[in-house]
Design a protein around this motif. Sequence first.
Motif, short mmCIF file in Angstrom:
data_model
loop_
_atom_site.label_atom_id
_atom_site.label_comp_id
_atom_site.label_asym_id
_atom_site.label_seq_id
_atom_site.Cartn_x
_atom_site.Cartn_y
_atom_site.Cartn_z
N VAL A 57 0.84 -1.21 0.00
CA VAL A 57 0.00 0.00 0.00
C VAL A 57 0.87 1.26 0.00
CG1 VAL A 57 -1.57 1.41 1.42
CG2 VAL A 57 -2.04 -1.02 1.05
N THR A 69 -7.77 -1.24 -3.81
CA THR A 69 -7.52 -2.56 -3.26
C THR A 69 -8.80 -3.38 -3.32
OG1 THR A 69 -8.12 -2.31 -0.90
CG2 THR A 69 -5.98 -1.42 -1.59
N ILE A 73 -12.06 -7.47 3.44
CA ILE A 73 -12.83 -6.57 4.31
C ILE A 73 -14.09 -7.23 4.86
CG2 ILE A 73 -11.90 -4.46 3.27
CD1 ILE A 73 -14.64 -4.10 1.85
N THR A 81 -7.60 -6.27 5.95
CA THR A 81 -7.24 -5.11 5.12
C THR A 81 -7.42 -3.79 5.85
OG1 THR A 81 -7.73 -6.31 3.08
CG2 THR A 81 -7.70 -3.91 2.95
N ILE A 85 -4.55 -0.95 6.38
CA ILE A 85 -4.61 0.39 5.78
C ILE A 85 -4.42 1.44 6.87
CG2 ILE A 85 -6.05 2.03 4.51
CD1 ILE A 85 -5.29 -0.27 2.72
N GLY A 138 -17.15 -0.28 1.72
CA GLY A 138 -15.72 -0.07 1.54
C GLY A 138 -15.38 1.32 2.07
N HIS A 140 -12.53 5.00 1.42
CA HIS A 140 -11.30 5.52 0.85
C HIS A 140 -10.67 6.52 1.79
CE1 HIS A 140 -12.22 9.58 -0.87
NE2 HIS A 140 -13.44 9.14 -0.83
N VAL A 146 -10.62 1.22 -0.91
CA VAL A 146 -10.61 -0.14 -0.37
C VAL A 146 -11.97 -0.80 -0.64
CG1 VAL A 146 -10.38 -1.50 1.75
CG2 VAL A 146 -8.91 0.50 1.37
#
Lengths: 252, 252
Positions: A57, A69, A73, A81, A85, A138, A140, A146
């Motif tokens: 990353v 990515t 998750i 993940t 992150i 997800g 970001h 993500v």
Amino acid sequence: MSEEVTAAILVIGNEILSGRTQDVNVHYIATGLGEVGVRVKEVRVVADDEAAIIEAVNALRSKHRYVFTTGGIGPTHDDITAECIAKAFGVPLLRDPRAVELLLQQIKPENLNEARLRMANIPEGAELIDNPVSRAPGFHIGNVYVMAGVPRIMQAMFDGVKPTLQGGPRMLSASVIIYAPEGSVAAALSAIQDGAPDTEIGSYPFAREGRFGTVIVTRGTDRARVAEISAQVVAMAREMGAETVDEGIKEP
Amino acid sequence: MSEEVTAAILVIGNEILSGRTQDVNVHYIATGLGEVGVRVKEVRVVADDEAAIIEAVNALRSKHRYVFTTGGIGPTHDDITAECIAKAFGVPLLRDPRAVELLLQQIKPENLNEARLRMANIPEGAELIDNPVSRAPGFHIGNVYVMAGVPRIMQAMFDGVKPTLQGGPRMLSASVIIYAPEGSVAAALSAIQDGAPDTEIGSYPFAREGRFGTVIVTRGTDRARVAEISAQVVAMAREMGAETVDEGIKEP
């Protein structure tokens, strides 16, 4: 090419590396990014391993405008993940009330166990990415997006993100099918490429229904130039007497 | 796990990054390596770009026992893999008489033009990799194996190389299909994983014919341990009343 906008894709998951699963997300994301003028320059696939994820990353986000990515998750122990992150960005991983709200749209309160609540753990400062399929979002953070690994969910997330991306000029591509082997067109093709550094000419051999040939793809951001160079390819092929199909320019 | 033998795969080609082509080579190589006890830890896809290829080759070959590259060894101007590998190893790229011999088995001398002869340019000190499909060879130098991108040719090259690789213990995997959502099994699964650090338990949600469920894959090198841990997964699922299919251990 100074305004080129680049991206990298990071696929997270042992199942891709073991051969258990054939990745299809890279193809979907790469195609979609092309449509908005973002160019994928690099893809990495890493295991469900904290050090490997963080290293990848950080390497990719420093080199590219966008990083996408996929995978890792969900609610199980191998879904790491989000915490990776957070560590990559040096921020805490927090239970996000917006994400809990979303989970409650899909999951009855009595079923919202601690494992499922892990899907609401989001790095501080991240924005959520909508998941119209199964709600668990997800996110970001900075330039890193993500997303889930399950293709149907990943696609829905990506489709939501895509209109928000700031791309550069789109790459147009013109294809010419030449029924001649690569080695016969290589020299003339190289000369055409040398005269057109503002386009990229790719050569892809094929065998279809017992016939051999080469697809020549000319890519560039200037429609007139792509058309001009691809016309040179067609003229070259016809001059050598090869059956040639000009497929014209394709929008990304 | 001290005897683990690891590998990386480097896919070289603009066509994968642009979304034009769906890669299928990674899946083939990863599956084949599993059969000989070599574990893929990382995959990268880079463009037909000298700096990117050299950087990736050098990063990967220092980290893994084996590196496999696909793509970029044809006769056209965009085929630059061989010269990049030579630069990565700091050796000259030479016209290899063994490779010229092989090309002459497929190509008439009068057709063996300079472009086709580029396919006989091999880094000094490399060994050739047989290409039973179309003769133009791959090569390996140090721990790096350089193969074609066309899947049929790549597969034939890889199949020839595979018996020469020195793997470690093979990873066995046992799969259990549980017709229950991931979030319901996550906590119990995590407890099983905590008690079995010598195995890796992966959880993969699915939706098939309208039914949702989770495949739990237990991987490890010790058959008895994999069977034991997978049996714990089965017992856990049956205890929670979920329909469960024990698929048993699969050889890699």
